[in-house]
Design a protein around this motif. Sequence first.
Motif, PDB file in Angstrom:
ATOM      1  N   VAL A  43     -12.344   1.511  -7.751  1.00 26.41           N
ATOM      2  CA  VAL A  43     -12.962   2.062  -6.544  1.00 26.41           C
ATOM      3  C   VAL A  43     -12.942   3.580  -6.630  1.00 26.41           C
ATOM      4  O   VAL A  43     -12.208   4.171  -7.430  1.00 26.41           O
ATOM      5  CB  VAL A  43     -12.232   1.603  -5.259  1.00 26.41           C
ATOM      6  CG1 VAL A  43     -12.260   0.088  -5.120  1.00 26.41           C
ATOM      7  CG2 VAL A  43     -10.805   2.137  -5.214  1.00 26.41           C
ATOM      8  N   ARG A  45     -12.262   6.982  -4.298  1.00 25.18           N
ATOM      9  CA  ARG A  45     -11.607   7.410  -3.059  1.00 25.18           C
ATOM     10  C   ARG A  45     -11.776   8.912  -2.871  1.00 25.18           C
ATOM     11  O   ARG A  45     -11.642   9.679  -3.827  1.00 25.18           O
ATOM     12  CB  ARG A  45     -10.118   7.089  -3.077  1.00 25.18           C
ATOM     13  CG  ARG A  45      -9.770   5.626  -3.143  1.00 25.18           C
ATOM     14  CD  ARG A  45      -8.251   5.458  -3.082  1.00 25.18           C
ATOM     15  NE  ARG A  45      -7.854   4.096  -3.365  1.00 25.18           N
ATOM     16  CZ  ARG A  45      -7.784   3.127  -2.446  1.00 25.18           C
ATOM     17  NH1 ARG A  45      -8.089   3.408  -1.189  1.00 25.18           N
ATOM     18  NH2 ARG A  45      -7.418   1.904  -2.781  1.00 25.18           N
ATOM     19  N   GLU A  64     -11.802   4.951   2.764  1.00 28.27           N
ATOM     20  CA  GLU A  64     -13.266   5.077   2.721  1.00 28.27           C
ATOM     21  C   GLU A  64     -13.969   4.414   3.900  1.00 28.27           C
ATOM     22  O   GLU A  64     -14.908   4.965   4.456  1.00 28.27           O
ATOM     23  CB  GLU A  64     -13.839   4.558   1.405  1.00 28.27           C
ATOM     24  CG  GLU A  64     -13.442   5.397   0.222  1.00 28.27           C
ATOM     25  CD  GLU A  64     -13.744   6.877   0.415  1.00 28.27           C
ATOM     26  OE1 GLU A  64     -14.858   7.220   0.840  1.00 28.27           O
ATOM     27  OE2 GLU A  64     -12.846   7.702   0.149  1.00 28.27           O
ATOM     28  N   THR A  77     -11.168  -2.878   3.901  1.00 25.38           N
ATOM     29  CA  THR A  77     -11.375  -1.505   3.462  1.00 25.38           C
ATOM     30  C   THR A  77     -11.813  -1.527   2.003  1.00 25.38           C
ATOM     31  O   THR A  77     -12.021  -2.606   1.413  1.00 25.38           O
ATOM     32  CB  THR A  77     -10.080  -0.683   3.601  1.00 25.38           C
ATOM     33  OG1 THR A  77      -9.143  -1.125   2.623  1.00 25.38           O
ATOM     34  CG2 THR A  77      -9.480  -0.812   4.993  1.00 25.38           C
ATOM     35  N   VAL A  78     -11.931  -0.359   1.406  1.00 25.62           N
ATOM     36  CA  VAL A  78     -12.303  -0.295   0.000  1.00 25.62           C
ATOM     37  C   VAL A  78     -11.274  -1.006  -0.876  1.00 25.62           C
ATOM     38  O   VAL A  78     -11.584  -1.427  -2.004  1.00 25.62           O
ATOM     39  CB  VAL A  78     -12.482   1.178  -0.432  1.00 25.62           C
ATOM     40  CG1 VAL A  78     -11.132   1.866  -0.600  1.00 25.62           C
ATOM     41  CG2 VAL A  78     -13.316   1.309  -1.689  1.00 25.62           C
ATOM     42  N   TYR A  81     -12.434  -4.343  -2.212  1.00 22.07           N
ATOM     43  CA  TYR A  81     -13.692  -4.365  -2.947  1.00 22.07           C
ATOM     44  C   TYR A  81     -13.537  -3.650  -4.294  1.00 22.07           C
ATOM     45  O   TYR A  81     -12.530  -2.973  -4.557  1.00 22.07           O
ATOM     46  CB  TYR A  81     -14.796  -3.709  -2.112  1.00 22.07           C
ATOM     47  CG  TYR A  81     -15.205  -4.561  -0.926  1.00 22.07           C
ATOM     48  CD1 TYR A  81     -16.291  -5.407  -0.996  1.00 22.07           C
ATOM     49  CD2 TYR A  81     -14.454  -4.531   0.256  1.00 22.07           C
ATOM     50  CE1 TYR A  81     -16.654  -6.203   0.079  1.00 22.07           C
ATOM     51  CE2 TYR A  81     -14.796  -5.323   1.331  1.00 22.07           C
ATOM     52  CZ  TYR A  81     -15.897  -6.158   1.239  1.00 22.07           C
ATOM     53  OH  TYR A  81     -16.246  -6.957   2.296  1.00 22.07           O
ATOM     54  N   TYR A 120     -20.288  -1.588  -3.441  1.00 25.98           N
ATOM     55  CA  TYR A 120     -19.072  -2.361  -3.660  1.00 25.98           C
ATOM     56  C   TYR A 120     -19.332  -3.839  -3.411  1.00 25.98           C
ATOM     57  O   TYR A 120     -20.133  -4.215  -2.550  1.00 25.98           O
ATOM     58  CB  TYR A 120     -17.958  -1.892  -2.724  1.00 25.98           C
ATOM     59  CG  TYR A 120     -17.446  -0.501  -2.997  1.00 25.98           C
ATOM     60  CD1 TYR A 120     -16.493  -0.275  -3.978  1.00 25.98           C
ATOM     61  CD2 TYR A 120     -17.917   0.589  -2.264  1.00 25.98           C
ATOM     62  CE1 TYR A 120     -16.012   0.999  -4.241  1.00 25.98           C
ATOM     63  CE2 TYR A 120     -17.444   1.866  -2.509  1.00 25.98           C
ATOM     64  CZ  TYR A 120     -16.500   2.068  -3.497  1.00 25.98           C
ATOM     65  OH  TYR A 120     -16.024   3.326  -3.754  1.00 25.98           O
TER      66      TYR A 120
END
Length: 997
Positions: A43, A45, A64, A77-78, A81, A120
Motif C-alpha cells: 500500500v 501511505r 488513507e 482502511t488501507v 487492501y 486498491y
Amino acid sequence: MTKLMALILALVALAFVAHAEENDTLVIKNEYVQRVLKKDGDVWRTVRFARADGSDAIEVQSDEFHILPMGSEKGWTVNDYKVEGIPSWGVFFFEEGWESAANQTPANANAGKNSYSIKYVPKRELPMNAPTSVTVSYFPGAGGTLRKKISFDLAEKSVDRVQVERFSTVTPASRGGRGEPVFCGDWFFGIEHPAAWNQHSSAPVGRPYDKLGNYSFINLDGREKEFEPRAGLISLAHFPTVFERNITLRPDLFGFLLVSMVQTKTAIVGIGKKADTPELGFMDYLNTIRRPVRSFIHYNNWYDGTGKNLKPDNFVDKIAHEFKTKMEPFGVKVDAFVPDNGWQNRNSIWQPNPRQFPDGMKSFAELGAALKKEGTSLGLWFTLNGYELNTDWGVKNGYFEAQRNPHFSRFNRYYSLGDPHYNADLRAQLSALIKDGQLNYIKHDFNDMCDSGPHNGTLPDDRHGHEKAVDETLSILQMERQINPDIFQNVTNWAWFSPWWLQHCNTIWMLSDDTGLNRKWPALSDCQMAITYRDAHLFKAWGNPATRPLVPISHLMTHGIVNATGAADGPMSDPLRDWEDYVLMYYARGVQLKEWYITPSKMDAAHWEVLGERTKWAQENSATLANAVYIGGNPEKGQAYGYVAWNGDKGIVTVRNPDMKEQAIKVPFDKTVWYRGENARAFTALKTYPLTNRNALDLKSGKEFSIKIPGWTTLLYELRPTASINPLELEVPAASDPIDSSNYEIKETHVAFDMVLTDRVGKPNRCVLALTVRGGEIPNVKVDGQRLSVMQQNGGLGWKTASFDLRSYWDKKIRVEIATAGDGIFPSAAEEMSIALLRDDSRELLTPKILKTGGAPHTLTAEQLKTITAAKIHIGLFGSDGGQFANKKLLINGEPALTLPANAHGDNWEEFVLDLPADALKKIALDNTLRVTNPSADKFKFRNVALAVKCADGVWVSTPLDAHVHCHDKEWAHFEGVPFDAKGESEPIVLKFSDKQ
C-alpha cells in the motif's frame, strides 16, 4: 461527463506510468506545497505534508481512508487492501462535474502530471458489504493547497460514513466541527463541504457557538465518533448520499447483489505564507474559492407597510423612485427592491400571489421589467423547501413532506428536497422566476436541511438526510448562478458558520432574531440598544480570536438599517447623532449585503443625508471593510469594543463605548486583525468621526495602541502610512473649552454642582444632562431651583436613563441639583447614579458619583421585634407569569410567607412592595433567611429584596436591600445572576436587622 467520456479518461490515465522520485516514494506537489507518500508493503501511505522546499513539515501516520458500514463500529482502511497495478497520472472520477486532469477547474489548475490515482483491492476476503475496489486520487490545488478524493463500490446504501483523510500526528491540533477545518500547526485540513465533520482527538466535534441563536441541530446518533481512536488522530469525514451512478450487479451466493459507485467530497490540506497564522492561510485559500467580495444594497418591504403593495404604480413608481431620488445626490444606487414573505401563492409551488400579481407570471415579469426601467432590479425572498407554503395542499397534490427531527419539529413543516417530484417542479419554477423577473438577488430563508424520510433518495436517518438536503441546496444554488452568474445569493435561517458556504453563496445569516434592543446595559436611545443587540450577539462567536468562525463578519447577513412603520429599531424620536452612530456601526462591521428596512415617509432630510453619506463611505471603502475583525469586550456588559479592517496599507478602526464612563480600548496592529504589512513602520490614525477634532494618533505597525473613548461615544479612525498623510489633513478645528463642573456637593440624598455652559465653538444643537440610575427611579433634577421635565427616557435590566434639556441655559453659570431618596420604608434600590453632559458634537463626562440614599433605619432590638404590628417585603420581579405559573412562594426562615405576584408587563423589571399577612409576623427574626420556590419551573428572576417591619411606636425599620439577581433557568435568554438550585429553589438570601451591613 458521460460514462463513455469517464471510461476514455480512465483509459488515458491508466496509460501513464507513475513517476516517482524514488521507487518507493510518490510526491503530489505544486510550487508551494507537497504531500509525500511512501510504499509500505503493498500500500501507499502519506507520511508527510510540507512546503515545496521541505520546510514546516508535519509527519503523519496515515490510514488513507476509513469506510464505515451501517450498523457496525468496525470499518475498512488501507490496511485491509492492497494496491492493484501502479499509481497512474491523472485523476479518475465518475461523478459529473468532478475535476480531472483533462477537465480542470480554476481551483485545481495545477492538477496534471503531479496528480495520481491509486487503485486498491482487498488483500483478503472481506464481508459482502465491503468495497471490492477503492480508488484514491491525489491532486494539487491552487496556492498552498492539495486535494484528495476517493471512489469505491459497495452494496447499495450500506455505507454510513467515509473518512477521506485519517491520520495521526504529534503536532497539536485545534478547531474542527461541522463544516469547519482542523488547524494543525500552521496547516489546515477539511472537506470542502458545509456538512462535513472534521475532527481531531484533542476535542470533540463542535464549536463554542454551535448553539448560538437559531442554530441548526442534526442528530448523528454518535456515528461521528471515532470507534478506533488513537492519540493525535485527525479525520475528515462525511455521510455519503450519492449511490445512483454506475450501478452494477455483483455475483452473490444467492444470485446477484446490487452495487453502487460512491464518490466522496473533496478533502483539502493547505498552508499559508511563511510566518502567517493558519487563520490567515485559510483566509487566503478561502479567497480562491468563495463568491467575490461585492457591495450590494437592497430595500426589503418586510417592515414597511407602504411597500406591501407590489403593483408597479406603488412598488416602483413610489417606493423605488423615492429611494432613487433621495440617493442620487450621494452617488448611491439601490441594487434591488425585494418583496419578502407574502408575494407567493401558498397553495402552489411558488406561483405568484394572485392578489399581488393578477396575471400570474406575466404580472411578475412586468414588475421586474418596471424595476429595470427605473435603473434597479427585482430581488426575492424564497425558501427552497417550501417553508411558508401550504404543505397540506402539497401532500394532496403528490409532493412528499420532509420528516423532521424533534428540534426542527418545533417549527413549520416543509417539503423534501430529495423528492424528485417537488425537486423538479421547484427547479422549473425557480428558473422561470429568475428569468422572467430578471432577478439579481435572492434570499433563501428557513434552510432546515433536515429530512430523514425514505423518499429523500438516501438512507432514512438524520445524518444522511441532512447531507442529501445540503447537496440539493448547493446544486440549486449552482443552477441559479448558471441562469444569472451575477445573482447575489443570501442563505439565511439555520445556515451554520461554515466557511464553505461561501463557495456557493455570497452571505449567510448571523443566527439571531431579526432585530432587537439589548437592554442589559444602560443607554438613552433605542438606536444605541439596537447597536448593542447586534454587536453583543456577534461578540459571542467572534469575540475570541482563537475560536472565532472562519466566515468573515462582512459575509454575514445581520439584518439591516431599520426605520420602518413595523419595527422598533431606528426610531425617529432618537437624536440624529444616535441614528448616525447606528448607521455607521452597521457599515463598520464590513457588511457586503447592505439591507434597508425603511419606510420613506419616516425619513426627513437629515436622516436621508446621514444614510446617503455613510452608505457612500461604506461603498468607497468596501474592499477594506470586507476584512473587518471584531476587537475588544462585550457591549452588553458595557465594555469598549469595535472593528478593525485592513486592506494593504489602509486601515479602518471603528470603536464604541457603550458605557457612560470614559474607557480606553487596546487596538491590535498585527496579524490577529489581518494586518499583513511590515512591522515598525510609521502610521497615522486620523479621527474622521465625529468631526469635533482630528485627534491624530502616531502609531508603529506591529505595536498595539490605545484609544480613549468618551462615554456613550462611537469613534472612527482611518489609518495610513505617515508619509502618505497630507499636512492639511492634520489641521485641528476649533476646540471646546472645558466645562467647569468640579465643585460637587454630595449629601445623603442628593448631589449638587455648578456648571458653566459655554465654549468657543458656539451654541450646540443639543445639550442635555443625562442620568443613569441602577435599581431605582429617575431622580428629580433642578436648575437654579426650577425642576426640569424629562426630555428622553429609557429603561432595561436593572437600570433607567433620562436626559434633561440644558440648551436654554447656554452661556450661563447654573446650579444643578439632583435629588433621590427612599420611600420612607425601604432604602432606594439605586446602587449608582452616573451623570454626563451630552452635546451634538461630543459627549463630555461629568465624574459619576455613587449616591447613598435615605430610607428607614436598619437597627432593630429583640424587644422591638416582639411588638411589631406589620411587615412588608420589597422585591423586583422580571418575567413572573400568572396562570399555571402563579404558585411561586416566598419563604421566610423556611416557612411560606406569601405568593409572589405576576408581572404586568412580562419580561421587564417591576418593583413590588407586598404586605405580609398577620400570621407571618411571628416568622420574622433579627437575622432572616429568605428563599423563593418555583414548582412550575417558570422562567423568571428577582432582585432588590428587603424586609421592613413596623414597630409599636409606628416607626418602620428596614433591612438593607439585597440587589443580587436570582434567576431560575440558566438556558433562558434573559439569564443573569445566581441560578436556582436543583430543587427549583433560589439560593438563600440573608436579611439582617442590624447596623452591620
